[in-house]
Design a protein around this motif. Structure first.
Motif, PDB file in Angstrom:
ATOM      1  N   ASP A 217      -3.029   6.023   3.537  1.00  8.45           N
ATOM      2  CA  ASP A 217      -3.177   6.907   4.702  1.00  8.45           C
ATOM      3  C   ASP A 217      -3.602   7.355   5.898  1.00  8.45           C
ATOM      4  OD1 ASP A 217      -3.961   8.519   1.380  1.00  8.45           O
ATOM      5  OD2 ASP A 217      -6.455   7.665   1.570  1.00  8.45           O
TER       6      ASP A 217
ATOM      7  N   ARG B   2      -1.373   4.119  -1.722  1.00  8.68           N
ATOM      8  CA  ARG B   2      -2.650   4.230  -1.058  1.00  8.68           C
ATOM      9  C   ARG B   2      -3.220   3.649   0.321  1.00  8.68           C
ATOM     10  NH1 ARG B   2      -2.909  -0.113  -5.492  1.00  8.68           N
ATOM     11  NH2 ARG B   2      -2.476  -1.517  -3.624  1.00  8.68           N
TER      12      ARG B   2
ATOM     13  N   LYS C 124       0.939  -1.102   0.019  1.00 10.71           N
ATOM     14  CA  LYS C 124       0.128   0.051   0.009  1.00 10.71           C
ATOM     15  C   LYS C 124       0.755   0.920  -0.115  1.00 10.71           C
ATOM     16  CE  LYS C 124      -4.320  -2.180   2.474  1.00 10.71           C
ATOM     17  NZ  LYS C 124      -4.532  -1.960   3.675  1.00 10.71           N
TER      18      LYS C 124
END
Length: 444
Positions: free
Chosen positions: A244, A242, A237
């Motif tokens: 957060d 991606r 990620k």
């Protein structure tokens, strides 16, 4: 003139040739003089011999002066040409100069002085033209070479762009594959962990000591494998941009104590002391508590893994400029300076052999570094082989959620042996940190 000049006189009039010869002789010019009476003989002479200057009668026969000049230029025979004209031929002489003659002189004005002046001027102009032509040729060659180099650079750039595109595509596919596999493997692994926990509950039946031991091993290995899968998933990620941060206000000291509590059993299993010291006037911060806990668990996991005996300290305190620092120190095996940067690289461990003593994916510190950079923080490392290591993380009390790991600066190594993910803007403060952060039982 000191040099001996090779001069050719082209004229079908013996008297005119004699006048030129006499003027040159009287002028005291050192020369090798040749004479021809028609254009064909002149062309043959100039085709085989290099002359310093040619005196050419315009009203020549076989061929005439203009035709001879054109033949010489078309054959790329270059030589200073002085056209000898008669009365009223000045306009024609200008045409001859346009055709390629260097200068012209009226036969009525031939004298030692004028001939020498015209001769020197013609040779000087010719040599200047040759130098200019040579410079232009070199310039053209340089320009052509530059064009070829630019074309080659463009081809190389296109190849590099294509390779970068392929690498980016491969990296994206790899990240997607890792994320998919990690996600798919987590489902059965959670089931294994869940059923193992159920089997260990007394209300579902009493297990023998040997059965309970085997189920506990399944549970512990399942948790360890789940942790590795989570690391791979988080890294994929982070690499894909991606992941957060989910900011909220929380008590950082409680998160620290919770993480330490989860790791205490592993420290107790190795008879390691795990000490915590919190010195915060205001424990509230705005950050992602899950990721703060993940950072500390990874640091503690490494400290416990690489420490065979002694102690591990966790210290949390405030810093100027509205920042907090989390410090994890151990009395473990330490890290060589040459490996300071390598250990923060993904899938990188100091011991890369398949028989290495300490297992792991090599993603823990890489994930920590990415998360700290996303939070706008810094990592500092001090370590000595056989003595221990200290990881210090400095974070702003309030993070900016728009900050992304992909936009953060790359890893850099400070010249003083302090490793930080973002270049320390205050060099003296890093020195002060090294001096103030001491080890209770040993000194680095």
């Amino acid at each position: 003139m000191e040099e001996t000049l090779k001069i050719l006189v082209v004229d079908d009039d013996e008297v005119d040739r004699m006048a030129v010869r006499y003027a040159l002789t009287e002028a005291g010019i050192k020369m090798e003089l040749s004479e021809v009476g028609n254009g064909n003989d002149a062309f043959s002479a100039l085709s085989t011999t290099a002359y310093d200057c040619v005196f050419l009668n315009y009203r020549l026969r076989d061929p005439d002066g203009l035709t001879l000049i054109q033949q010489l230029r078309s054959s790329e025979i270059k030589v200073p040409l002085v056209v000898l004209t008669g009365q009223g031929d000045e306009q024609i002489a200008v045409q001859l100069i346009k055709a390629g003659a260097t200068d012209y002189l009226s036969k009525s004005k031939i004298s030692p002085e004028t001939l020498v002046q015209v001769l020197r001027s013609a040779i000087r102009v010719y040599r200047a033209e040759m130098q200019a032509a040579l410079a232009n040729q070199q310039l053209r060659e340089s320009h052509e070479q530059l064009i070829r180099k630019n074309q080659e650079l463009e081809r190389q750039q296109q190849q590099i762009q294509m390779q970068n595109f392929k690498l980016s595509e491969a990296s994206l596919l790899k990240s997607h594959f890792l994320a998919t596999m990690s996600h798919e493997l987590r489902t059965p692994m959670n089931a294994i962990i869940g059923f193992s926990q159920i089997l260990l509950r007394p209300k579902f039946g009493q297990l023998t000591h040997q059965q309970a031991d085997m189920v506990e091993r399944i549970l512990n290995n399942g948790k360890h494998l789940l942790m590795l899968l989570n690391e791979v998933l988080d890294f994929s990620k982070l690499e894909a941009g991606r992941l957060d941060l989910k900011g909220e206000i929380f008590d950082v000291s409680k998160v620290i104590n919770l993480a330490v509590g989860e790791m205490r059993s592993l420290a107790d299993a190795k008879n390691l002391s795990l000490l915590v010291q919190t010195d915060l006037q205001n424990p509230l911060v705005f950050n992602d508590p899950v990721r703060i806990k993940q950072i500390l668990i990874n640091l503690l996991s490494n400290a416990i893994k690489f420490t065979e005996s002694g102690e591990i300290w966790v210290e949390v305190k405030e810093l100027p400029a509205n920042r907090v620092t989390i410090i994890v120190r151990d009395t473990g095996i330490g890290i060589a300076p040459r490996d300071f940067k390598r250990i923060f690289e993904a899938f990188r461990q100091v011991d890369q052999t398949i028989t290495r003593k300490y297992p792991g994916t090599g993603l823990g510190l890489a994930i920590i570094d990415s998360l700290v950079r996303m939070m706008g923080g810094k990592i500092f490392l001090e370590s000595k082989l056989g003595i221990g290591s200290m990881f210090k993380i400095e974070l702003p009390r309030q993070i900016t959620l728009s900050a992304g790991a992909a936009d953060a600066p790359a890893l850099q190594l400070d010249g003083d042996g302090v490793f930080c993910s973002a270049k320390n803007q205050h060099h003296s403060s890093s020195q002060a940190s090294k001096a103030s952060i001491g080890y209770p039982k040993f000194k680095l």
